[in-house]
Design a protein around this motif. Structure first.
Motif, mmCIF file in Angstrom:
data_model
loop_
_atom_site.group_PDB
_atom_site.id
_atom_site.type_symbol
_atom_site.label_atom_id
_atom_site.label_comp_id
_atom_site.label_asym_id
_atom_site.label_seq_id
_atom_site.Cartn_x
_atom_site.Cartn_y
_atom_site.Cartn_z
ATOM 1 N N PHE A 125 14.351 51.355 19.694
ATOM 2 C CA PHE A 125 15.551 50.545 19.904
ATOM 3 C C PHE A 125 16.298 50.462 18.568
ATOM 4 O O PHE A 125 15.703 50.079 17.554
ATOM 5 C CB PHE A 125 15.191 49.138 20.371
ATOM 6 N N ILE A 127 19.449 48.555 17.035
ATOM 7 C CA ILE A 127 20.338 47.432 17.367
ATOM 8 C C ILE A 127 21.139 47.036 16.128
ATOM 9 O O ILE A 127 20.569 46.846 15.047
ATOM 10 C CB ILE A 127 19.526 46.231 17.884
ATOM 11 N N ALA A 230 23.570 49.757 25.198
ATOM 12 C CA ALA A 230 22.600 49.113 26.093
ATOM 13 C C ALA A 230 22.809 47.616 26.203
ATOM 14 O O ALA A 230 22.254 46.979 27.113
ATOM 15 C CB ALA A 230 21.176 49.408 25.617
ATOM 16 N N GLN A 231 23.609 47.020 25.319
ATOM 17 C CA GLN A 231 23.887 45.579 25.447
ATOM 18 C C GLN A 231 24.626 45.277 26.744
ATOM 19 O O GLN A 231 24.635 44.145 27.211
ATOM 20 C CB GLN A 231 24.697 45.072 24.239
ATOM 21 N N LEU A 238 18.260 47.845 32.722
ATOM 22 C CA LEU A 238 17.499 48.345 31.585
ATOM 23 C C LEU A 238 16.040 48.567 31.971
ATOM 24 O O LEU A 238 15.424 49.555 31.566
ATOM 25 C CB LEU A 238 17.591 47.389 30.388
ATOM 26 N N ILE A 253 17.251 53.764 22.566
ATOM 27 C CA ILE A 253 18.161 52.791 23.167
ATOM 28 C C ILE A 253 18.970 52.150 22.049
ATOM 29 O O ILE A 253 18.399 51.580 21.106
ATOM 30 C CB ILE A 253 17.379 51.707 23.951
ATOM 31 N N LEU A 270 19.374 44.194 27.077
ATOM 32 C CA LEU A 270 18.926 44.541 25.726
ATOM 33 C C LEU A 270 18.381 43.325 25.004
ATOM 34 O O LEU A 270 17.374 43.403 24.301
ATOM 35 C CB LEU A 270 20.080 45.163 24.937
ATOM 36 N N SER A 274 14.474 43.104 23.703
ATOM 37 C CA SER A 274 14.148 42.955 22.284
ATOM 38 C C SER A 274 13.147 41.833 22.038
ATOM 39 O O SER A 274 12.489 41.794 20.997
ATOM 40 C CB SER A 274 15.422 42.710 21.466
#
Length: 318
Positions: A125, A127, A230-231, A238, A253, A270, A274
């Motif tokens: 991930f 971010i 992906a947010q 997801l 992602i 997302l 997380s």
């Protein structure tokens, strides 16, 4: 004297032969004992068998160089013919090379952490704010894996969530309506793969670019699969995407939790992932910040201004 044919495969012929066939002319001058003719992707060579074998080895190395670096020049041809390393070979830390031959590599500590995470995790991930290179580096890694034949295909996806626009008002059929959402993915690929070759890969489905909804029901194997933005996935979306993972597959992602375009009554998948997946072995989370922004310097200032405004709004509402 023998007669041999070489088929040039899966390369940019215009780059290989050079402008006005300058590269072909140079090759002929470097092998004066051979009679060399070329038409399209077919090269015919007449001469001594030992010299032809040396020429075939050089052509094979030139194709490998062109596939790796996307470009070749006369100095490269001379170096490869004489068994020397080219200047491109000496560049350290490159993931892949752009269509102009520029090395694409990590430019910040967190970008390097992302590159390292790709190698040791099956799911990563990334971010952080806009302009930090999350998507670009992820696609570079996928192209590298494809070039090295570690995978068979690249699958790129995005949720088709409207950021103030309405799909229904866009012209054309469904593909025409969705393509604008996927354009950033095309842009990155066009930087790394010559246009004709990229189009061929898309037509052969070696590279797939599709909305997230098209992933449902599939098992994605022997691939690097990237979910961008992906947010803007719901929790269910997801979860559906992550469970598409098959054998010999890596998933990447990316997203920015400050740019959620979902309706107010929907929570970002997302954000949930997380928290839930943070400590699972084989999954890495790389957090980017303003220091990683590699776009125009104004992007950093814009991100800072919005962050300060958000903090002020939160303090006011408390």
């Amino acid at each position: 004297m023998i007669d041999r044919t070489i088929i040039l495969d899966n390369i940019d012929l215009s780059e290989f032969y050079g402008a006005n066939n300058c590269h072909a002319a140079l090759l002929k001058s470097l092998f004066p004992k051979l009679r060399i003719t070329a038409r399209g992707n077919v090269m015919r060579i007449i001469g001594d068998e030992e010299e032809i074998m040396r020429f075939e080895e050089v052509v094979d190395k030139l194709q490998q160089h062109l596939n790796q670096y996307n470009t070749i020049n006369e100095e490269d041809i001379i170096d490869i013919t004489n068994g020397r390393k080219t200047k491109s070979d000496s560049i350290q830390g490159a993931i892949v090379y752009s269509t102009t031959g520029k090395a694409i590599k990590a430019k910040s500590e967190n970008q390097q952490a992302l590159v390292n995470a790709f190698d040791i995790n099956d799911m990563v991930f990334a971010i952080g704010p806009a302009g930090t290179g999350k998507t670009y580096l992820s696609i570079a890694y996928a192209v590298k894996a494809l070039k090295e034949k570690l995978i068979r295909k690249i699958i790129l996806s995005r949720p088709a969530v409207e950021a103030g626009e309405k799909l229904g008002f866009l012209p054309g059929d469904m593909k025409d309506k969705i393509d604008p959402y996927l354009q950033p993915l095309y842009d990155a690929l066009e930087d790394m793969i010559p246009a004709a070759k990229l189009q061929d890969m898309i037509e052969k489905r070696i590279i797939e670019i599709a909305p997230l909804a098209f992933m449902r029901g599939r098992t994605l194997s022997n691939a690097v699969v990237i979910l961008d933005e992906a947010q803007n996935t719901s929790k269910a979306q997801l979860r559906m995407f992550l469970t598409r993972m098959g054998w010999n597959t890596k998933m990447i992602i990316t997203g920015d939790l400050t740019q959620v375009d979902l309706p107010r009554d929907k929570h970002s998948g997302l954000a949930e992932a997380s928290t839930i997946l943070r400590n699972i072995e084989g999954i890495a989370f790389i957090e980017f910040n303003r220091k990683d922004i590699v776009r125009h310097k104004l992007v950093t200032r814009i991100v800072d201004a919005y962050e300060q405004n958000d903090k002020h709004s939160q303090q006011t509402n408390q």
